[in-house]
Design a protein around this motif. Sequence first.
Motif, PDB file in Angstrom:
ATOM      1  N   GLY A  98     -11.522 -20.727  -3.517  1.00 33.23           N
ATOM      2  CA  GLY A  98     -11.925 -20.929  -4.458  1.00 33.23           C
ATOM      3  C   GLY A  98     -11.172 -21.155  -5.700  1.00 33.23           C
ATOM      4  N   THR A  99     -10.747 -19.850  -5.882  1.00 33.76           N
ATOM      5  CA  THR A  99      -9.761 -19.879  -6.905  1.00 33.76           C
ATOM      6  C   THR A  99      -8.474 -20.850  -6.929  1.00 33.76           C
ATOM      7  OG1 THR A  99      -9.819 -17.440  -7.635  1.00 33.76           O
ATOM      8  CG2 THR A  99      -7.812 -18.460  -7.992  1.00 33.76           C
ATOM      9  N   LEU A 100      -8.017 -21.096  -5.698  1.00 32.52           N
ATOM     10  CA  LEU A 100      -6.925 -22.116  -5.693  1.00 32.52           C
ATOM     11  C   LEU A 100      -7.630 -23.588  -6.004  1.00 32.52           C
ATOM     12  CD1 LEU A 100      -4.961 -20.873  -2.501  1.00 32.52           C
ATOM     13  CD2 LEU A 100      -4.501 -20.676  -4.813  1.00 32.52           C
ATOM     14  N   ILE A 101      -8.758 -23.861  -5.566  1.00 31.66           N
ATOM     15  CA  ILE A 101      -9.074 -25.093  -5.761  1.00 31.66           C
ATOM     16  C   ILE A 101      -9.369 -25.286  -6.882  1.00 31.66           C
ATOM     17  CG2 ILE A 101     -11.484 -26.668  -5.353  1.00 31.66           C
ATOM     18  CD1 ILE A 101     -11.414 -25.540  -2.419  1.00 31.66           C
ATOM     19  N   GLN A 102     -10.215 -24.297  -7.773  1.00 35.92           N
ATOM     20  CA  GLN A 102     -10.610 -24.557  -9.259  1.00 35.92           C
ATOM     21  C   GLN A 102      -9.409 -24.730 -10.054  1.00 35.92           C
ATOM     22  OE1 GLN A 102     -12.983 -21.469  -9.889  1.00 35.92           O
ATOM     23  NE2 GLN A 102     -14.784 -21.799  -8.660  1.00 35.92           N
ATOM     24  N   ILE A 103      -8.375 -23.838  -9.769  1.00 40.99           N
ATOM     25  CA  ILE A 103      -6.991 -23.925 -10.745  1.00 40.99           C
ATOM     26  C   ILE A 103      -6.312 -25.376 -10.481  1.00 40.99           C
ATOM     27  CG2 ILE A 103      -5.329 -22.507  -9.337  1.00 40.99           C
ATOM     28  CD1 ILE A 103      -6.003 -21.880 -12.963  1.00 40.99           C
ATOM     29  N   THR A 149     -15.507 -25.612   0.600  1.00 40.41           N
ATOM     30  CA  THR A 149     -14.028 -26.198   0.055  1.00 40.41           C
ATOM     31  C   THR A 149     -14.545 -27.423  -0.497  1.00 40.41           C
ATOM     32  OG1 THR A 149     -14.312 -27.156   2.350  1.00 40.41           O
ATOM     33  CG2 THR A 149     -12.636 -25.316   2.049  1.00 40.41           C
ATOM     34  N   ASN A 150     -15.772 -27.876  -0.825  1.00 38.48           N
ATOM     35  CA  ASN A 150     -16.222 -28.959  -1.689  1.00 38.48           C
ATOM     36  C   ASN A 150     -16.411 -28.433  -3.005  1.00 38.48           C
ATOM     37  OD1 ASN A 150     -17.014 -31.207  -2.643  1.00 38.48           O
ATOM     38  ND2 ASN A 150     -18.796 -31.642  -1.246  1.00 38.48           N
TER      39      ASN A 150
END
Lengths: 481, 353
Positions: free
Chosen positions: A171-176, A325-326
């Motif tokens: 989640g952190t990776l996707i958001q950042i 992951t969405n």
Amino acid sequence: MSDLLTRPSDVAADDEGRDPVVAPARTFIPDATGVEIGERRRIRQSTIDDKFNLLGSLLAGGAIASLLFGWFTPMTGAIGWGVVAFLAFIGLYALLVSLRADRQQVRDRVMTTLLYSAGITLFAVLVFIAVYTLARGSEALPHLNFFTQTMELAGPLDPLSMGGIIHAIVGTLIQISIALAITVPLGVTTAVFLNEVGGPFARFVRTIADAMTALPSIVAGLFVYAAIITLITHQRSGFAASLAITVMMLPIVIRASDVVLRLVAGNLREASYALGASRVRTIWHVVLPTAKSGLVTAVILGTARGIGETSPVLLTSGVTAVMNTNPFEGPMISLPLQVFDFVRSPEPNMIARGFGTAAVLIVLVLALFFVARIIGGRGPGVLTDRQRRAAAAASVRDTQRMAHQMADREIEQRASSPVYTFVPEMADDTEDAATHERAHAPRTFVNPNFPAATPAAAPQNPELDSEPNPEQNPEQKESSL
Amino acid sequence: MKRDDDFVTIEEVLLADARTDVLVAGTPSKASGRRSLATALSGPDQALRIVGYSAGATTVGIMLLVGLFLAVRAGDALRVAGPSFLVEQAWSPETQKFGMAAILFGTFSIALVAMVISVPLALGTALLISEIVPPKVRQFLVTMVDLMAAVPSVVFGLWGAFFLQAAIIPVSQWISTYLAFIPIFRVDDASGTTLTEPAAFTGSAFIAGIVVAFMVVPTQTSVMREAFSQAPPGEREGAFALGSTRWGMIKAVVLPFGRGGMIGGTMLGLGRALGETIAVYMIISPVFTINWEVLKTGTNSVSALIALRYGESSEFGLSALMAAGLVLFLITLVINFTASSIVARSRSGAETS
């Protein structure tokens, strides 16, 4: 050189017997013979006296505090002990120093000690915060499942060998990533606009960006919650969290990039303009490559801030225990929010997981920070050895190319007129290179089909080496953004 | 030459009128028109301008959108609450009875405790780094300070909630026992009975303030250090040459030159302290009354209030939270602008662009 600096009148009078008055006035080093030179003073070294004063009062301070806390008074607690010991130490130290020194010196010593104490306190506390988190996190970190599983099937009472935080890491990776995808192009372009285009509107933009650095992070989260979640999407999502992080990061990135771009030396830009480059070319080939390391640092530091932000994410991303992951659908948790969520539970295992997650977060931020330091340790325009070698190689290629062009032109000229007329215009100090080239020119003429096989010797100009022509250096061109 | 007899170009008129004869010495009539200095932008440059302006406009658009949205939504609540918004202590938008008095007081009490602790630490560390330690160590310490500014706030919150809380309570008890004659250090209940049990000291503004202090110290230190290191070497050497000790030099040269940096750094730290959310939220026990006793359980802050109440809020409750957020934003905005103008003014003109 040194004889120039000795007293000129002496030289004149001794050697030629000229009147010393006519000798031109110039700076000279006074004759040092016969002047007594004492022992070199060491300004940074302390005497045995000083060391004794410091150590003695430290020990005495500790002893007094222990006496007070252990026997004489009902005081308790490690922090209280530290405060009392420190006060006793300062008092005793001042007393000891005053036995030998005057008031000025006592004040100097005591203040120096106080400054050291402030620094030591600060660094000790901050290092302690990091170490404390890592130590308490070490309970959860050795379990490999902590990094490979989600909390979907693990309840608060389950042991640490179940459940993990992979969903929060993802989640952190996707958001950042989403936040960076918006922030970096927009932020860097805005910073370029502020510096390279300028004008009253740019000043206005700069003021607004400065103002937005004051925006409390929770207010950024509240804005996204009220404007996007309650009005448009009606559900919390990773994308909403990314937007909140973007609102936080954008002013930071703009401001840091602005500072970096402002440091690019004006004469580099002017050199580029003087060569006839347009603004776009100047920015793309001179300004951005020069400021590259600083820009990367600015972005990475902004990323470190963005990853650690909890409060905007708290309002926007929602809490979940499953992998998502969405970013546009359903809640997506991130590391800081996961920490916050874990430690809300009173269960010791959940708290251990919280510290483990915080340790992962700290390590991530530290890693980003060190990457930023390694990349951005140099000022704008300062190259690493590898970059310098690449620049030198590009410069050699350029000079060869130019020499070929010259040689080709010479060939054409000779073909059109039988008289040898073309002499490359060179400054006097490159006379050698010019003659060298002329010596090579007939060979080129003899073998006109393979001009590339006989590169004319290039004048090695050190100025050119440090300023490569970026067009001839595809790696640099590629990596300039 | 021939043209001169027929007509006079604009340029020639201008040159003839010019007061200074530097441009064309003595012979204005021979000037045959000057180059225009205005440049026609090439295609890519025109594109650059457009891209640049649109990026700037997008940035400003996002920022203004946030500000305007906050202002508009906050307006609903502010119209209902009226001027009592600033003096009411309770926070109950459902009954239309809500105000900022208690939470603003709590926010500022936490921030002030933080400043009392952080400013001496930051000042001492900044002076230590810029004046005392040898240059090799200096670079390392500067990096450390920058690194500490990047530690996430939730980590500070964990430390405060799980370690500091328990460790600091004896100190709180000691202060409240021996310094109770100062009203803000007193800890008593509504009837005036002095409280001594540890439970009366948890979640206080004092503890939250300490945690926030360590969060803002790095920011303050780096601003102050930068200001101190710009003190002119000539004056430093002058002070030493007059026989000053190092502290004497610091007092006479470095501190006066760095005053702007000290004030500016303090205010920047204050701005951050006021807006800090998660560490405060993890430590305090929220109350909605003005609590003068900083050591006693119960305080509040605007950002913690937002984090606490946003989820359960109705449309109107959200608008009330927006109003609180807007007030906080305006306060930090004023503080930040004042700080950065003080810092900018304290620099010597040569170094600013």
